[in-house]
Design an enzyme around this catalytic site. Structure first.
Site, PDB file in Angstrom:
ATOM      1  N   GLY A   1       3.136   2.188  10.849  1.00  0.00           N
ATOM      2  CA  GLY A   1       4.154   3.228  10.735  1.00  0.00           C
ATOM      3  C   GLY A   1       4.910   3.529  12.018  1.00  0.00           C
ATOM      4  O   GLY A   1       5.617   4.528  12.113  1.00  0.00           O
TER       5      GLY A   1
ATOM      6  N   GLU B   1      -6.703   4.693   8.005  1.00  0.00           N
ATOM      7  CA  GLU B   1      -6.471   6.115   7.703  1.00  0.00           C
ATOM      8  C   GLU B   1      -7.719   6.730   7.072  1.00  0.00           C
ATOM      9  O   GLU B   1      -7.981   7.919   7.252  1.00  0.00           O
ATOM     10  CB  GLU B   1      -5.229   6.261   6.814  1.00  0.00           C
TER      11      GLU B   1
ATOM     12  N   GLU C   1      -4.977  -4.832  10.643  1.00  0.00           N
ATOM     13  CA  GLU C   1      -3.937  -3.826  10.854  1.00  0.00           C
ATOM     14  C   GLU C   1      -4.199  -3.109  12.184  1.00  0.00           C
ATOM     15  O   GLU C   1      -5.032  -2.186  12.225  1.00  0.00           O
ATOM     16  CB  GLU C   1      -3.959  -2.790   9.724  1.00  0.00           C
TER      17      GLU C   1
ATOM     18  N   HIS D   1      -9.341   1.182   5.069  1.00  0.00           N
ATOM     19  CA  HIS D   1      -8.066   1.383   5.779  1.00  0.00           C
ATOM     20  C   HIS D   1      -8.304   2.315   6.965  1.00  0.00           C
ATOM     21  O   HIS D   1      -9.116   3.244   6.883  1.00  0.00           O
ATOM     22  CB  HIS D   1      -7.022   1.962   4.825  1.00  0.00           C
TER      23      HIS D   1
ATOM     24  N   SER E   1       3.820  -2.179  10.328  1.00  0.00           N
ATOM     25  CA  SER E   1       5.262  -2.304  10.554  1.00  0.00           C
ATOM     26  C   SER E   1       5.808  -3.673  10.171  1.00  0.00           C
ATOM     27  O   SER E   1       6.722  -4.189  10.818  1.00  0.00           O
ATOM     28  CB  SER E   1       5.618  -1.967  12.013  1.00  0.00           C
TER      29      SER E   1
ATOM     30  N   LYS F   1       0.108   4.222  -0.254  1.00  0.00           N
ATOM     31  CA  LYS F   1      -0.540   5.393   0.370  1.00  0.00           C
ATOM     32  C   LYS F   1      -0.343   6.623  -0.532  1.00  0.00           C
ATOM     33  O   LYS F   1      -0.292   6.474  -1.756  1.00  0.00           O
ATOM     34  CB  LYS F   1      -0.015   5.591   1.795  1.00  0.00           C
TER      35      LYS F   1
ATOM     36  N   ASN G   1       0.869  -1.178   0.000  1.00  0.00           N
ATOM     37  CA  ASN G   1       0.000   0.000   0.000  1.00  0.00           C
ATOM     38  C   ASN G   1       0.909   1.232   0.000  1.00  0.00           C
ATOM     39  O   ASN G   1       1.502   1.556   1.021  1.00  0.00           O
ATOM     40  CB  ASN G   1      -0.893  -0.027   1.253  1.00  0.00           C
TER      41      ASN G   1
END
Ligand code: 13P
Length: 254
Positions: free
Chosen positions: A176, A102, A170, A100, A216, A14, A12
């Site tokens: 991250g 985000e 996730e 996702h 990660s 992003k 991904n």
């Protein structure tokens, strides 16, 4: 990982990449796939929408799969700035990521909306990669299984099968950050997700459906994570932006 579920290594990207570096990255991944011969895993890249056509050209014929990062629930219409699953399909995409964290956070996306997007993906003939995961506060409060169970119940639409759907677990706090749950914790959540999926899609489809771990994942931890019984690959952010690291994750999954 089990022999019956083919490992999927999905990148991904992003909101990263402009024309030159995006094409260079896609080309490098495609080259590795071509020279890797017959590998026991699928590889997918999800560039930002702006790069999909260029990446399509760069990976054509390599076997690397192509995905979008989001789609609208509709097919077409008065939805300024949105992209439909049909449009992604038209550009040569195989899959689309939906839900996702985000997007759930930055765009207030509910599980109900995510399910509608996944349904739209299915309607367009795309694989829906449905993301779920708890926040750190939810984990600290002992709500990890409750939260993931509710997200499976709410985000996986009717008509989901092992062929048209992939789940990505996730943990939001692992994205991250360089932090991951322990292997036992990951396996516990994945097994739980599969059991919850069985309630929605039946035991056979749930048993065959791929559940990826994301957050990660790097070359150094991928082997142990993907070796877990109910982990069928990874959804990789940062490390997918480097072709060597991304490929090393695939190699580690063998
Ligand atoms: P990182 O691999 O950068 O933690 O991102 C994971 C992710 O959000 C993939 O969708």
């Amino acid at each position: 990982m089990t022999a019956t579920r083919r490992t999927l290594i999905a990148g991904n990207w992003k909101m990263n990449g402009k024309s030159a570096d995006g094409v260079a990255l896609a080309t490098a991944v495609a080259e590795k796939m071509k020279s890797g011969g017959s590998v026991p895993f699928d590889m997918l890249v999800s560039p930002p929408f702006t790069l999909i056509s260029k990446v399509y050209d760069a990976i054509k014929g390599s076997g690397v799969l192509l995905g979008g990062q989001d789609c609208h629930t509709g097919v077409s219409g008065a939805n300024t700035g949105d992209i439909s699953a049909e449009m992604l399909k038209d550009l040569g995409c195989d899959a689309v990521i939906v839900g996702h964290s985000e997007r759930r956070t930055d765009h207030n996306e509910s599980s109900e909306l995510v399910a509608a997007k996944a349904s739209a993906a299915h309607g367009a003939g795309l694989i829906a990669i449905i993301c779920i995961g708890e926040t750190e506060a939810e984990r600290d409060a002992g709500k990890t299984l409750d939260v993931n169970g509710a997200q499976v119940a709410g985000s996986v639409p009717a008509g989901s099968t092992a062929k048209n759907t992939v789940i990505a677990y996730e943990p939001v706090w692992a994205i991250g950050t360089g932090r991951t749950p322990t292997n036992d914790e990951v396996q516990e959540v994945h097994a739980f997700i599969r059991a919850e999926l069985a309630k929605k899609v039946g035991a056979d489809e749930a048993g065959a459906m791929r559940i990826l771990y994301g957050g990660s994942m790097k070359p150094g931890n991928a082997k142990d994570l993907i070796a877990l019984k109910d982990v069928d690959g990874g959804l990789i952010g940062g490390a997918s932006l480097n072709a060597d690291d991304f490929w090393a994750i695939g190699e580690a999954s063998k």
